[in-house]
Design an enzyme around this catalytic site. Sequence first.
Site, mmCIF file in Angstrom:
data_model
loop_
_atom_site.group_PDB
_atom_site.id
_atom_site.type_symbol
_atom_site.label_atom_id
_atom_site.label_comp_id
_atom_site.label_asym_id
_atom_site.label_seq_id
_atom_site.Cartn_x
_atom_site.Cartn_y
_atom_site.Cartn_z
ATOM 1 C CE LYS A 53 98.788 76.103 -35.335
ATOM 2 N NZ LYS A 53 99.960 77.155 -35.950
ATOM 3 C CD GLN A 97 99.324 79.358 -38.707
ATOM 4 O OE1 GLN A 97 98.896 79.225 -37.296
ATOM 5 N NE2 GLN A 97 100.075 78.721 -39.501
ATOM 6 C CG ASP A 120 104.083 79.610 -33.106
ATOM 7 O OD1 ASP A 120 103.740 78.317 -33.025
ATOM 8 O OD2 ASP A 120 103.651 80.405 -34.086
HETATM 9 N N1 GUN Z 1 102.874 78.419 -40.420
HETATM 10 C C1 GUN Z 1 103.442 77.017 -40.670
HETATM 11 N N2 GUN Z 1 103.640 76.565 -39.591
HETATM 12 C C2 GUN Z 1 103.670 77.428 -38.381
HETATM 13 C C3 GUN Z 1 103.906 77.541 -37.072
HETATM 14 O O1 GUN Z 1 104.308 76.335 -36.565
HETATM 15 N N3 GUN Z 1 103.502 78.435 -36.349
HETATM 16 C C4 GUN Z 1 103.213 79.673 -37.055
HETATM 17 N N4 GUN Z 1 102.929 80.749 -36.432
HETATM 18 N N5 GUN Z 1 103.045 79.834 -38.420
HETATM 19 C C5 GUN Z 1 103.331 78.525 -39.120
#
Ligand code: GUN
Length: 306
Positions: A53, A97, A120
């Site tokens: 990211k 995350q 998100d």
């Molecule tokens: N963990 C796995 N996929 C995601 C996601 O799309 N967002 C977040 N914040 N954590 C994750």
Amino acid sequence: MGVWLAGKPLADRIKADVAKKAAEYKDRTGRTPGLAAVLVGDNKASQVYVRTKEKTSQQLGFASRILKLPADIDARALEERIRELNRDEDIDGILVQLPLPGHLDPWAAVAAIDPRKDVDGIHPVTLGRLVQNQDAFKTCTPQGVLELLKDFGVALEGKNVAVIGRSLIVGKPLAVMLTNENATVTVCHSKTRDLPGVVSRADIVVAAMGRPAFVTPDFVKEGAVVVDVGINSVTDARLAGELFGDDPARRKDLADKGYTLVGDVHPAVVAKAAALTPVPGGVGPLTVAALMKNTLEAFRRLKGLD
Ligand code: GUN
């Protein structure tokens, strides 16, 4: 025989569009969107996702920041760090995350994010607005799934869709978005009776329950479109052979990295489906592209740009 439905070409188009718009805003205002990722502890997969990211946001001309916090941080300290990001004018998007270490409540941490920065799309206010079918940041992976289906020319209205998995970041918001698109949605999970029977009535199947190669051809109606959201590591050479035959790329993965990735859908499903998304290279790149799109939108709104 169905086709492999790759997500990367579409993700590249979405990212190119976001980068172009970010550059235009920069020319006009001198400002760039800012994305902060909060990474707690040392979960290996989370480290890889957050790094992807960060790299992507830098490629698109965003300012990117990773806030690394120790695994033993307490809930109050974590929420205070999130609130600092809420107040930071250089940051337009915040993601925590997941998963978090076991002593922390992930949804309390997510609720501390300013909903205007919830790129998100998992804050309770965002999800509430989504249920109301009002304008809201769309949860990233479900947004990616919808964009992929649309790009492939799959109409949703009136279709039977089976979503396998009911997580708050994939299954539940996806079911709401599909319902908003007038699909008939069945959410399946570990307690569903006769799962193959239920899933095999669906025109579209989305597998998002985190069980390697669980969805086999007997689950799938001939000609269904199948989207695989799962990402699982396979370290056992025998199992990899069973799934992928003697595919040289998979052998190389195992030799170089000690694992290869498989989704929640058995690759043999491609022969029965109209289309199946690959893992890797299917939905994953679209999740990241959706995050970038949401971050640009948060920036646009917070800075009052049109
Ligand atoms: N963990 C796995 N996929 C995601 C996601 O799309 N967002 C977040 N914040 N954590 C994750």
